[in-house]
Scaffold this motif. Sequence first.
Motif, mmCIF file in Angstrom:
data_model
loop_
_atom_site.group_PDB
_atom_site.id
_atom_site.type_symbol
_atom_site.label_atom_id
_atom_site.label_comp_id
_atom_site.label_asym_id
_atom_site.label_seq_id
_atom_site.Cartn_x
_atom_site.Cartn_y
_atom_site.Cartn_z
ATOM 1 N N LEU A 177 -11.701 29.227 11.926
ATOM 2 C CA LEU A 177 -10.252 29.118 11.772
ATOM 3 C C LEU A 177 -9.896 28.369 10.494
ATOM 4 N N ALA A 178 -10.656 27.314 10.180
ATOM 5 C CA ALA A 178 -10.425 26.585 8.931
ATOM 6 C C ALA A 178 -10.695 27.488 7.736
ATOM 7 N N LEU A 179 -11.768 28.281 7.812
ATOM 8 C CA LEU A 179 -12.083 29.214 6.728
ATOM 9 C C LEU A 179 -10.979 30.251 6.563
ATOM 10 N N VAL A 180 -10.483 30.789 7.675
ATOM 11 C CA VAL A 180 -9.413 31.791 7.614
ATOM 12 C C VAL A 180 -8.183 31.204 6.918
ATOM 13 N N MET A 181 -7.817 29.989 7.274
ATOM 14 C CA MET A 181 -6.633 29.379 6.664
ATOM 15 C C MET A 181 -6.843 29.128 5.171
ATOM 16 N N ALA A 182 -8.011 28.605 4.804
ATOM 17 C CA ALA A 182 -8.298 28.349 3.389
ATOM 18 C C ALA A 182 -8.360 29.653 2.595
ATOM 19 N N TYR A 183 -8.922 30.692 3.189
ATOM 20 C CA TYR A 183 -9.028 32.009 2.540
ATOM 21 C C TYR A 183 -7.636 32.578 2.270
ATOM 22 N N ARG A 184 -6.729 32.382 3.209
ATOM 23 C CA ARG A 184 -5.346 32.829 3.019
ATOM 24 C C ARG A 184 -4.679 32.118 1.837
ATOM 25 N N ILE A 185 -5.030 30.857 1.645
ATOM 26 C CA ILE A 185 -4.363 30.048 0.634
ATOM 27 C C ILE A 185 -4.942 30.262 -0.769
ATOM 28 N N VAL A 186 -6.265 30.233 -0.886
ATOM 29 C CA VAL A 186 -6.875 30.278 -2.229
ATOM 30 C C VAL A 186 -7.542 31.607 -2.549
ATOM 31 N N GLY A 187 -7.615 32.518 -1.578
ATOM 32 C CA GLY A 187 -8.207 33.823 -1.839
ATOM 33 C C GLY A 187 -9.678 33.728 -2.197
ATOM 34 N N ASP A 188 -10.132 34.611 -3.065
ATOM 35 C CA ASP A 188 -11.557 34.689 -3.396
ATOM 36 C C ASP A 188 -12.072 33.494 -4.183
ATOM 37 N N GLU A 189 -11.181 32.625 -4.634
ATOM 38 C CA GLU A 189 -11.623 31.402 -5.306
ATOM 39 C C GLU A 189 -12.478 30.541 -4.373
ATOM 40 N N ILE A 190 -12.312 30.737 -3.085
ATOM 41 C CA ILE A 190 -13.065 29.917 -2.132
ATOM 42 C C ILE A 190 -14.562 30.099 -2.293
ATOM 43 N N TRP A 191 -14.981 31.267 -2.751
ATOM 44 C CA TRP A 191 -16.418 31.541 -2.859
ATOM 45 C C TRP A 191 -17.038 30.847 -4.065
ATOM 46 N N ASN A 192 -16.208 30.189 -4.892
ATOM 47 C CA ASN A 192 -16.745 29.310 -5.931
ATOM 48 C C ASN A 192 -17.170 27.963 -5.361
ATOM 49 N N ARG A 193 -16.684 27.653 -4.165
ATOM 50 C CA ARG A 193 -16.955 26.346 -3.551
ATOM 51 C C ARG A 193 -18.010 26.427 -2.445
ATOM 52 N N VAL A 194 -18.094 27.572 -1.762
ATOM 53 C CA VAL A 194 -19.100 27.774 -0.713
ATOM 54 C C VAL A 194 -19.737 29.143 -0.885
ATOM 55 N N GLY A 195 -21.013 29.261 -0.515
ATOM 56 C CA GLY A 195 -21.720 30.525 -0.628
ATOM 57 C C GLY A 195 -21.507 31.409 0.585
ATOM 58 N N VAL A 196 -22.202 32.545 0.591
ATOM 59 C CA VAL A 196 -22.066 33.509 1.685
ATOM 60 C C VAL A 196 -23.439 33.953 2.210
ATOM 61 N N GLU A 197 -24.440 33.109 2.002
ATOM 62 C CA GLU A 197 -25.801 33.465 2.399
ATOM 63 C C GLU A 197 -26.233 32.729 3.663
ATOM 64 N N PRO A 198 -27.019 33.384 4.528
ATOM 65 C CA PRO A 198 -27.614 32.662 5.666
ATOM 66 C C PRO A 198 -28.466 31.507 5.147
ATOM 67 N N SER A 199 -28.550 30.463 5.947
ATOM 68 C CA SER A 199 -29.243 29.265 5.471
ATOM 69 C C SER A 199 -30.703 29.211 5.896
ATOM 70 N N GLY A 200 -30.991 29.655 7.108
ATOM 71 C CA GLY A 200 -32.345 29.498 7.632
ATOM 72 C C GLY A 200 -32.676 28.060 7.971
ATOM 73 N N THR A 201 -31.643 27.201 7.968
ATOM 74 C CA THR A 201 -31.847 25.794 8.289
ATOM 75 C C THR A 201 -30.867 25.374 9.383
ATOM 76 N N ALA A 202 -31.059 24.174 9.905
ATOM 77 C CA ALA A 202 -30.182 23.663 10.954
ATOM 78 C C ALA A 202 -28.763 23.448 10.431
ATOM 79 N N PHE A 203 -27.812 23.377 11.350
ATOM 80 C CA PHE A 203 -26.397 23.298 10.969
ATOM 81 C C PHE A 203 -26.048 22.027 10.195
ATOM 82 N N ASN A 204 -26.849 20.970 10.344
ATOM 83 C CA ASN A 204 -26.537 19.709 9.681
ATOM 84 C C ASN A 204 -27.582 19.334 8.628
#
Length: 304
Positions: free
Chosen positions: A68-95
Amino acid sequence: MNFEELIRDVYHQIANMEDQGEVASYIPELAKVDPANFGVHISTIDHRHFGSGNCYDKFSIQSIAKVLALVMAYRIVGDEIWNRVGVEPSGTAFNSLVQLETDRGIPRNPFLNAGAIVVSDILLSKLKNPREDFIAFVRSITNNTSLDYSRRIAQSEKEVGYRNVALCNFIKSFGQINNEPVDVLDFYYDLCSLEMSCQELSGLFLFLANNGCDVKSKNPVLSESQSKRINALMQTCGFYDESGDFAFKVGLPGKSGVGGGIIAVHPDQYAIAVWSPRLNKKGNSYRGMKFLEEFTTRSELSIF
């Protein structure tokens, strides 16, 4: 498809299995939840609704709120968000902090704790009243003004959030956090403390099964292209280092939370929420995973 009969049958099948795993006791308030709770609810785009078990009881949705936080941020900044976070699986624990060193403070995806902290930082910078504006956004999708944060759970997480403090400060050291870490984390803990029932959760996520549009009002929450990307991220990254296993066994975009909740979406069909607090070794609901695997296998409705 007779969803009512199928859900009832699968629910009783899974309820009669041994419930393995442990509740998320590292967050004191979550340790107090009755581990025997088990609920499921489905909402379809053609306005059918059905649930079983504890499907009307509210629980802490935890990391499901990251969507939900991602959806709201995506609505606001559009594709610029992908400059701040990636889109790849991590293969590591959530923390995990491991990949942040190599990736210079850019989280591998927005559903890791690190990624959701960066998304929280974006919202903190863009919203005039972040805490109030975010809950108003979530309520607007559901048309449910009763949805709210849990101060009790947020405070409980804050008291033991040492690794999140390390994550936020480490990302800040690379210049990838713009606000003060204490403010970012306070907002992040609020997001994760949202409480909903399976009924509310399945209804809320139905827009992602409907090309980004609210099923009732027909108003767009996201564009069709944006909705597709959110679903893709849930498919590949929604269960951390168990995402591949979930895709293999269940075959739907989804997101889990350490409160024991799972939301899964079938585009053009339905959204389904499951809650059972005992978690497997990967931090995902043991019964929730079993239920969804059996449900998609018997219904033969999945995207794979």
